[in-house]
Design a protein around this motif. Structure first.
Motif, PDB file in Angstrom:
ATOM      1  N   VAL A  44       0.856  -1.182   0.000  1.00 21.26           N
ATOM      2  CA  VAL A  44       0.000   0.000   0.000  1.00 21.26           C
ATOM      3  C   VAL A  44       0.894   1.234   0.000  1.00 21.26           C
ATOM      4  N   THR A  45       0.809   1.997  -1.076  1.00 18.72           N
ATOM      5  CA  THR A  45       1.626   3.204  -1.142  1.00 18.72           C
ATOM      6  C   THR A  45       0.835   4.448  -0.782  1.00 18.72           C
ATOM      7  N   ALA A  46      -0.479   4.420  -0.969  1.00 22.10           N
ATOM      8  CA  ALA A  46      -1.321   5.556  -0.618  1.00 22.10           C
ATOM      9  C   ALA A  46      -2.754   5.069  -0.438  1.00 22.10           C
ATOM     10  N   PRO A  47      -3.163   4.869   0.816  1.00 18.51           N
ATOM     11  CA  PRO A  47      -4.547   4.433   1.020  1.00 18.51           C
ATOM     12  C   PRO A  47      -5.522   5.500   0.556  1.00 18.51           C
ATOM     13  N   ILE A  48      -6.585   5.084  -0.067  1.00 17.73           N
ATOM     14  CA  ILE A  48      -7.614   6.019  -0.529  1.00 17.73           C
ATOM     15  C   ILE A  48      -8.663   6.112   0.562  1.00 17.73           C
ATOM     16  N   VAL A  49      -8.842   7.304   1.077  1.00 17.94           N
ATOM     17  CA  VAL A  49      -9.762   7.518   2.187  1.00 17.94           C
ATOM     18  C   VAL A  49     -10.868   8.447   1.728  1.00 17.94           C
ATOM     19  N   GLY A  50     -12.106   7.992   1.889  1.00 16.01           N
ATOM     20  CA  GLY A  50     -13.250   8.847   1.590  1.00 16.01           C
ATOM     21  C   GLY A  50     -13.751   9.468   2.881  1.00 16.01           C
ATOM     22  N   THR A  51     -14.157  10.704   2.822  1.00 17.91           N
ATOM     23  CA  THR A  51     -14.668  11.362   4.016  1.00 17.91           C
ATOM     24  C   THR A  51     -16.038  11.956   3.742  1.00 17.91           C
ATOM     25  N   THR A  52     -16.897  11.858   4.729  1.00 19.76           N
ATOM     26  CA  THR A  52     -18.204  12.502   4.633  1.00 19.76           C
ATOM     27  C   THR A  52     -18.393  13.507   5.763  1.00 19.76           C
ATOM     28  N   LYS A  53     -17.462  13.478   6.718  1.00 19.64           N
ATOM     29  CA  LYS A  53     -17.539  14.391   7.852  1.00 19.64           C
ATOM     30  C   LYS A  53     -16.126  14.885   8.168  1.00 19.64           C
ATOM     31  N   PRO A  54     -16.013  16.095   8.689  1.00 22.39           N
ATOM     32  CA  PRO A  54     -14.670  16.632   8.983  1.00 22.39           C
ATOM     33  C   PRO A  54     -13.826  15.742   9.890  1.00 22.39           C
ATOM     34  N   HIS A  55     -14.444  15.081  10.887  1.00 25.15           N
ATOM     35  CA  HIS A  55     -13.627  14.253  11.778  1.00 25.15           C
ATOM     36  C   HIS A  55     -13.063  13.025  11.070  1.00 25.15           C
ATOM     37  N   HIS A  56     -13.654  12.604   9.957  1.00 25.94           N
ATOM     38  CA  HIS A  56     -13.077  11.495   9.182  1.00 25.94           C
ATOM     39  C   HIS A  56     -11.712  11.914   8.615  1.00 25.94           C
ATOM     40  N   LEU A  57     -11.630  13.135   8.124  1.00 26.97           N
ATOM     41  CA  LEU A  57     -10.369  13.646   7.588  1.00 26.97           C
ATOM     42  C   LEU A  57      -9.346  13.812   8.712  1.00 26.97           C
ATOM     43  N   THR A  58      -9.794  14.292   9.868  1.00 23.85           N
ATOM     44  CA  THR A  58      -8.907  14.433  11.021  1.00 23.85           C
ATOM     45  C   THR A  58      -8.321  13.076  11.408  1.00 23.85           C
ATOM     46  N   ASP A  59      -9.161  12.040  11.446  1.00 24.57           N
ATOM     47  CA  ASP A  59      -8.691  10.692  11.764  1.00 24.57           C
ATOM     48  C   ASP A  59      -7.684  10.203  10.731  1.00 24.57           C
ATOM     49  N   ALA A  60      -7.962  10.465   9.461  1.00 24.01           N
ATOM     50  CA  ALA A  60      -7.068   9.988   8.400  1.00 24.01           C
ATOM     51  C   ALA A  60      -5.692  10.636   8.515  1.00 24.01           C
ATOM     52  N   VAL A  61      -5.661  11.931   8.764  1.00 25.77           N
ATOM     53  CA  VAL A  61      -4.377  12.619   8.912  1.00 25.77           C
ATOM     54  C   VAL A  61      -3.659  12.139  10.172  1.00 25.77           C
ATOM     55  N   ALA A  62      -4.399  11.982  11.257  1.00 30.68           N
ATOM     56  CA  ALA A  62      -3.799  11.539  12.519  1.00 30.68           C
ATOM     57  C   ALA A  62      -3.256  10.116  12.424  1.00 30.68           C
ATOM     58  N   ALA A  63      -3.769   9.318  11.508  1.00 26.70           N
ATOM     59  CA  ALA A  63      -3.323   7.931  11.363  1.00 26.70           C
ATOM     60  C   ALA A  63      -1.889   7.829  10.869  1.00 26.70           C
ATOM     61  N   THR A  64      -1.335   8.920  10.374  1.00 26.62           N
ATOM     62  CA  THR A  64       0.055   8.884   9.922  1.00 26.62           C
ATOM     63  C   THR A  64       1.026   8.927  11.096  1.00 26.62           C
ATOM     64  N   GLU A  65       0.538   9.297  12.280  1.00 29.10           N
ATOM     65  CA  GLU A  65       1.391   9.443  13.455  1.00 29.10           C
ATOM     66  C   GLU A  65       1.687   8.139  14.187  1.00 29.10           C
ATOM     67  N   PRO A  66       0.661   7.346  14.548  1.00 30.85           N
ATOM     68  CA  PRO A  66       0.996   6.171  15.365  1.00 30.85           C
ATOM     69  C   PRO A  66       1.823   5.161  14.578  1.00 30.85           C
ATOM     70  N   LYS A  67       2.898   4.742  15.173  1.00 32.50           N
ATOM     71  CA  LYS A  67       3.694   3.657  14.601  1.00 32.50           C
ATOM     72  C   LYS A  67       3.362   2.422  15.415  1.00 32.50           C
ATOM     73  N   LEU A  68       2.695   1.487  14.800  1.00 36.07           N
ATOM     74  CA  LEU A  68       2.270   0.284  15.501  1.00 36.07           C
ATOM     75  C   LEU A  68       3.468  -0.605  15.806  1.00 36.07           C
ATOM     76  N   SER A  69       3.482  -1.138  17.012  1.00 33.23           N
ATOM     77  CA  SER A  69       4.570  -2.034  17.410  1.00 33.23           C
ATOM     78  C   SER A  69       4.375  -3.397  16.754  1.00 33.23           C
ATOM     79  N   ALA A  70       5.420  -4.201  16.782  1.00 28.11           N
ATOM     80  CA  ALA A  70       5.333  -5.563  16.235  1.00 28.11           C
ATOM     81  C   ALA A  70       4.257  -6.355  16.964  1.00 28.11           C
TER      82      ALA A  70
END
Length: 88
Positions: A44-70
């Motif tokens: 996956v090089t660029a997930p396609i995210v659809g938004t219908t509400k502003p908080h959906h976009l906020t969640d999508a941008v914030a998802a770039t921050e957490p680095k999941l552990s093994a």
């Protein structure tokens, strides 16, 4: 493991439970955990995210921050079974 409807439903619920647990532990939304998982996939090089509400976009941008552990990745993928593509 069978692939009947009840087995698929159980696996799906197990995956949702894992996402919810990690989201609660980290204090983030389930969408952020799910998108972070998708972004850990090398294909996956660029997930396609659809938004219908502003908080959906906020969640999508914030998802770039957490680095999941093994360990978190293992928990998320524990109940995930890949299946061959069909219908082509």
């Amino acid at each position: 493991m069978g692939h009947g409807p009840s087995t698929r439903s159980t696996c799906f619920v197990s995956r949702l439970d894992a996402v919810a647990a990690i989201a609660t532990e980290r204090g983030v939304s389930r969408a952020q955990v799910a998108l972070a998982w998708v972004m850990h996939k090398p294909a996956v090089t660029a997930p396609i995210v659809g938004t219908t509400k502003p908080h959906h976009l906020t969640d999508a941008v914030a998802a770039t921050e957490p680095k999941l552990s093994a360990e978190e990745l293992t928990r998320l993928e524990k109940h995930y079974t890949t299946r061959p593509a069909s219908g082509f």
